[in-house]
Design an enzyme around this catalytic site. Structure first.
Site, PDB file in Angstrom:
ATOM      1  N   ASP A 192      -5.070  -0.736   3.481  1.00  0.00           N
ATOM      2  CA  ASP A 192      -4.767  -0.531   2.011  1.00  0.00           C
ATOM      3  C   ASP A 192      -5.924  -0.633   0.809  1.00  0.00           C
ATOM      4  O   ASP A 192      -6.214   0.649   1.507  1.00  0.00           O
ATOM      5  CB  ASP A 192      -4.722  -2.180   1.740  1.00  0.00           C
ATOM      6  CG  ASP A 192      -3.907  -3.137   0.799  1.00  0.00           C
ATOM      7  OD1 ASP A 192      -4.046  -2.907  -0.004  1.00  0.00           O
ATOM      8  OD2 ASP A 192      -2.776  -3.985   1.136  1.00  0.00           O
ATOM      9  N   HIS A 247      -5.567  -6.206  -4.664  1.00  0.00           N
ATOM     10  CA  HIS A 247      -4.486  -5.909  -3.636  1.00  0.00           C
ATOM     11  C   HIS A 247      -5.160  -6.317  -2.186  1.00  0.00           C
ATOM     12  O   HIS A 247      -4.506  -7.424  -0.888  1.00  0.00           O
ATOM     13  CB  HIS A 247      -4.575  -4.899  -3.645  1.00  0.00           C
ATOM     14  CG  HIS A 247      -3.029  -4.413  -3.216  1.00  0.00           C
ATOM     15  ND1 HIS A 247      -2.545  -4.104  -1.677  1.00  0.00           N
ATOM     16  CD2 HIS A 247      -1.936  -4.935  -3.852  1.00  0.00           C
ATOM     17  CE1 HIS A 247      -1.479  -4.458  -1.938  1.00  0.00           C
ATOM     18  NE2 HIS A 247      -0.755  -4.944  -2.587  1.00  0.00           N
ATOM     19  N   SER A 491       3.982  -7.012  -1.277  1.00  0.00           N
ATOM     20  CA  SER A 491       2.878  -6.981  -0.436  1.00  0.00           C
ATOM     21  C   SER A 491       2.692  -8.279   0.139  1.00  0.00           C
ATOM     22  O   SER A 491       1.964  -8.252   0.132  1.00  0.00           O
ATOM     23  CB  SER A 491       1.844  -6.524  -1.440  1.00  0.00           C
ATOM     24  OG  SER A 491       2.450  -5.000  -1.787  1.00  0.00           O
TER      25      SER A 491
END
Length: 578
Positions: A192, A247, A491
């Protein structure tokens, strides 16, 4: 899903919107694969993928086309070469040995949505993380109630009451936490934008020794447009415990935040979290860092990787689309080939591969148009007519378990991609438009850890540390505060599946490299066997209309386009006899 981080694609939407790979085997005398050959005017760096047994011929083709060889990766079968622009790539494509030629530059994105709007609003471009930004609504900004040691002992954390997603899959004090919380010997890799390994609700489970960063931040794109912004460290290469996007931290928290009396708890609160970073601060993912991350995961003994992104610059990769130039076709062929080889390498070494399906709000089995490609450099997108021969990578790559997203009512999230071929499992991803429960606004999204410095930069907390809206929750004790953010996207769904996979490996894995090991084939079978079957909606086969498009669910309870083999179930994974 992440892509260019700030768009969508299979990872979560960037925090800004939130208000929304192993060393290569080198040719003798060649420079390392990660280094550039001597620069020369008009030359670019390319990854040249060759057929099995075709290395020698491909090397000759590189030199015949006027290029220079920088390195050779024997593991995945490609050459790092420098040559004179697109014409160089097209000349290479004439060789029978060459499968694909891809520029070695920033490409990719995360799988998060970029706006907290409902299905009546067209989804944002799919070029960022796979998370959707949290819905914005007024909030008091007051800290949440302080942690309770007794609460932790009972198998809950202070913010567990806000985690409807964990309740949905049975990851609660009276559910899976009471039966199986995972094992520190199980290594879960987060491919990520990085992981904040110092966050108080991640640090206890963060494996700093194994964590790696395979990217160098890029302040600007080739057209001079700002991307990652000023470099925070010399060389623009962040430490392996940093996340300047947020994220990856959110994903890691959902997988394995510990039951420690602080904040939230993850699906598998006792597993080891490994940052295997392949995305830049902005959320773009280079092809080579993605391959390097997957190769490293296989070599390091990592058990599961979560991939909430898609590799760019193409949302859909087509090898023979007449609308694309020969150079573009070769680039897309290179992406499909390179990622598949890296996935195969990792899976052959025991890595279970979990991917976000995507936030394009479309049937991946019948795509007709791609308006988001190429997503890099910025502003180069154009509309293409496509078909089902075009692939979203890695969600549609072989050997990958792809996960769709649902909201708190278990309805397929409006933004989530779907398809009978592509959807393997479903999991909570959040949906601000889901009115099927009493939850309101941001409470319909997924709450997980967030880096304070990112929230401050995006003005989601003020100078005093107070949240500026309901998308962020502050939880304090003993004078120290930690932050959590609501996000939506496929996600956010994928890490729930990764956490359940980690529980299964913790229970049924055998001693192996790095700790415990279990074949990806067996993990996949058990994930499907323990999932909760979910039928297509009863009102015919359709659900709701998104941007004038009707989503149709095809298939039966055992396998359908919205939910795949079913909703992941942590409690059943923690109690099944195998």
């Amino acid at each position: 899903m992440v892509r260019g981080y700030r768009r969508l694609a299979g990872a979560a939407v960037s925090l800004a919107m939130a208000g929304t790979l192993a060393a290569a085997s080198l040719v003798t005398g060649a420079v390392p694969a990660g280094a550039a050959a001597p620069a020369s005017a008009g030359h670019g760096e390319y990854l040249v993928f060759h057929r099995a047994g075709g290395q020698a011929e491909a090397l000759r083709a590189v030199r015949a086309a006027g290029g220079a060889v920088a390195a050779v990766d024997a593991k995945l079968g490609y050459i790092v070469a420098r040559g004179p622009g697109a014409a160089f790539a097209e000349r290479l494509g004439a060789s029978q040995a060459v499968i694909g030629v891809t520029g070695n530059r920033k490409i990719g994105a995360t799988t998060a949505l970029g706006a907290a709007t409902g299905p009546a609003t067209a989804p944002l471009s799919l070029t960022g993380p796979s998370a959707l930004p949290a819905a914005s609504s007024a909030a008091s900004g007051a800290p949440a109630a302080g942690p309770s040691a007794k609460g932790a002992a009972r198998g809950a954390d202070p913010l567990s009451g806000r985690q409807w997603d964990m309740k949905m899959i049975g990851a609660t004090a009276t559910g899976s936490y009471a039966k199986a919380r995972g094992s520190r010997k199980v290594l879960v890799g987060i491919i990520d934008t990085g992981v904040d390994g110092r966050h108080p609700d991640i640090a206890a489970n963060f494996n700093r020794a194994l964590s790696r960063n395979f990217v160098t931040d890029q302040p600007k794109d080739p057209n001079g447009k700002e991307l990652d912004g000023p470099c925070e460290v010399k060389g623009c290469k962040d430490a392996a415990d940093m996340d300047d996007d947020g994220h990856g931290t959110h994903v890691a928290s959902t997988i394995g935040s510990p039951l420690n009396g602080i904040g939230v708890a993850g699906v598998a609160p006792n597993v080891s979290l490994v940052n295997v970073r392949a995305g830049t601060d902005y959320g773009f993912f280079f092809l080579k860092p993605v391959m390097d991350a997957l190769t490293y995961a296989g070599d390091a003994g990592i058990d599961v990787v979560n991939m909430s992104f898609f590799v760019d610059p193409w949302t859909f990769n087509c090898t023979s689309n007449p609308a694309d130039s020969k150079a573009d076709q070769l680039q897309q062929s290179g992406i499909i080939t390179g990622v598949q080889r890296a996935l195969d390498y990792a899976r052959a070494r025991g890595v279970t591969l979990i991917s976000a399906l995507g936030n394009g709000s479309s049937d991946l089995g019948a795509p007709t148009s791609d308006k988001e490609s190429p997503g890099y450099p910025l502003g180069k997108e154009r509309e293409r007519t496509i078909d089902n021969s075009c692939l979203n990578v890695p969600a549609e790559s072989r050997g990958v378990i792809s996960v769709s997203a649902v909201g708190p009512s278990k309805r397929k999230a409006w933004y989530s991609d779907y398809g009978t071929e592509q959807t393997d499992l479903s999991a909570p991803g959040g949906d601000p438009s889901d009115e099927g429960t009493s939850l309101k606004g941001t409470a319909r999204e997924i709450l997980a850890a967030a880096p304070a410095h990112v929230l401050r930069r995006e003005k989601l907390i003020d100078k005093s540390g107070k949240p500026t809206g309901s998308s962020v929750v502050r939880e304090c004790h003993h004078g120290h505060c930690a932050y959590y953010q609501y996000l939506s996207g496929t996600s956010m769904a994928a890490p729930h599946a990764a956490g359940v996979a980690a529980i299964l490996i913790s229970r049924f894995g055998k001693p192996g490299k790095g700790g415990l090991a279990m074949s990806p084939e067996k993990v996949e079978r058990m994930l499907y066997a323990t999932a909760t079957r979910v039928k297509c909606p009863a009102s015919g086969s359709t659900t709701y209309t998104v941007s004038e498009e009707t989503h149709v669910c095809a298939g039966g309870p055992a396998k359908n386009g919205f939910y795949g083999h079913g909703m992941v179930n942590a409690y059943r994974a923690a109690t099944t006899r195998g």
